[in-house]
Design an enzyme around this catalytic site. Structure first.
Site, short mmCIF file in Angstrom:
data_model
loop_
_atom_site.label_atom_id
_atom_site.label_comp_id
_atom_site.label_asym_id
_atom_site.label_seq_id
_atom_site.Cartn_x
_atom_site.Cartn_y
_atom_site.Cartn_z
N HIS A 119 -12.58 -65.22 -48.44
CA HIS A 119 -12.77 -66.21 -49.51
C HIS A 119 -11.41 -66.70 -50.03
O HIS A 119 -11.16 -67.91 -50.11
CB HIS A 119 -13.58 -65.58 -50.65
CG HIS A 119 -13.73 -66.46 -51.85
ND1 HIS A 119 -14.88 -67.16 -52.12
CD2 HIS A 119 -12.86 -66.77 -52.86
CE1 HIS A 119 -14.71 -67.87 -53.22
NE2 HIS A 119 -13.49 -67.64 -53.71
N GLU A 120 -10.54 -65.77 -50.37
CA GLU A 120 -9.25 -66.17 -50.95
C GLU A 120 -8.42 -66.97 -49.96
O GLU A 120 -7.74 -67.93 -50.33
CB GLU A 120 -8.47 -64.94 -51.44
CG GLU A 120 -9.15 -64.14 -52.55
CD GLU A 120 -9.53 -64.96 -53.78
OE1 GLU A 120 -8.93 -66.02 -53.99
OE2 GLU A 120 -10.44 -64.54 -54.51
N HIS A 123 -9.14 -70.52 -50.00
CA HIS A 123 -8.34 -71.25 -51.00
C HIS A 123 -6.94 -71.54 -50.45
O HIS A 123 -6.40 -72.63 -50.64
CB HIS A 123 -8.18 -70.43 -52.28
CG HIS A 123 -9.43 -70.30 -53.10
ND1 HIS A 123 -10.25 -71.37 -53.40
CD2 HIS A 123 -10.00 -69.22 -53.71
CE1 HIS A 123 -11.26 -70.95 -54.15
NE2 HIS A 123 -11.14 -69.65 -54.34
N HIS A 129 -14.01 -74.07 -54.79
CA HIS A 129 -15.29 -73.36 -54.75
C HIS A 129 -16.45 -74.26 -54.33
O HIS A 129 -16.47 -75.46 -54.60
CB HIS A 129 -15.58 -72.75 -56.12
CG HIS A 129 -14.80 -71.50 -56.35
ND1 HIS A 129 -14.41 -71.06 -57.59
CD2 HIS A 129 -14.30 -70.59 -55.46
CE1 HIS A 129 -13.72 -69.94 -57.46
NE2 HIS A 129 -13.64 -69.64 -56.18
#
Lengths: 170, 82
Positions: A119-120, A123, A129
């Site tokens: 997930h990170e 980014h 998101h």
């Protein structure tokens, strides 16, 4: 999916990453493996490639920290915030930080490092998101019953490919 | 005693909500305390925005599902950008 305001993205397809330090919760090779696996999630559906460096500057610097850790964005102790990361760019941009007050694990008995890292690192590559609860980029941690069957949602794939295009070798 | 406990719970829930909306939904820190306490105007709008984004029923109220969602572990990056 959404992208960061201004749609920042890497202007090259080969990126370097550096693991700056390690959590005491896991053996080093388990951390290395979780990060490599997390990067592969994105590599599989884009032209992006990654190589690891252990010294000097890297596009994506990965670190574990608690509370105040020098970016004016302190962690909050156990629970709640698990990590954060910065959109593509120089310096701190692109970097991913993990809250070492969590209990990091390779399985689902604690907070699974691979899932949070994937997930990170989304980014770090420019994704913001997603409002799709089945997406990896949904902001709330979702424990998977079967990690071996993890795959990106179509929303994640559409998001990352809107920035970098698809993987032509597929 | 039960009345005091309920009031304390409500205060805690509002504290959590305000912090969550400030951190992840750009609720201005300058929203007046009265507006915050009454859970009205911009606060309700931000609660609705948060509920919509997270796939919750959009009520504008801090119901049990919303509270449960706000207590779940999450990423520290905001859900809405400016």
């Amino acid at each position: 999916f959404t992208t960061f305001p201004g749609m920042p993205k890497w202007r090259k397809t080969h990126l370097t990453y550096r693991i700056m330090n390690y959590t005491p919760d896991l053996p080093r090779d388990a951390v290395d493996s979780a990060i490599e696996k997390a990067l592969n999630v994105w590599k599989e559906v884009t032209p992006l490639t990654f190589s690891r460096t252990d010294e000097g500057e890297a596009d994506i610097k990965i670190s574990f920290a608690v509370r105040d850790h020098g970016d004016f964005n302190p962690f909050d102790g156990p629970g709640n915030v698990l990590g954060h990361a910065y959109p593509p760019g120089p310096g701190i941009y692109g970097d991913a930080h993990f809250d070492d007050d969590e209990q990091w694990t390779s399985d689902t008995s604690g907070t699974n490092l691979f899932l949070v890292a994937a997930h990170e690192l989304g980014h770090s590559l420019g994704l913001f998101h997603s409002a799709d609860p089945s997406a990896l980029m949904y902001p709330v941690y979702n424990v998977l019953a079967d990690l071996a069957r993890f795959h990106l949602s179509q929303d994640d794939v559409n998001g990352i490919q809107s920035l970098y295009g698809g993987n032509d070798s597929l | 005693y039960p009345v005091d406990r309920a009031a304390e719970d409500e205060n805690n829930n509002m504290e959590l909500t305000q912090q969550y909306l400030e951190n992840y939904y750009n609720l201005g820190k300058d929203v007046k305390p009265f507006v915050r306490r009454r859970n009205s105007g911009p606060v309700v709008e931000k609660i609705r925005e948060m509920q919509k984004f997270l796939g919750l029923e959009v009520t504008g109220k801090v119901d049990s599902d919303t509270l449960a969602m706000m207590r779940r572990p999450r990423c520290g990056v905001p859900d809405v950008g400016d």
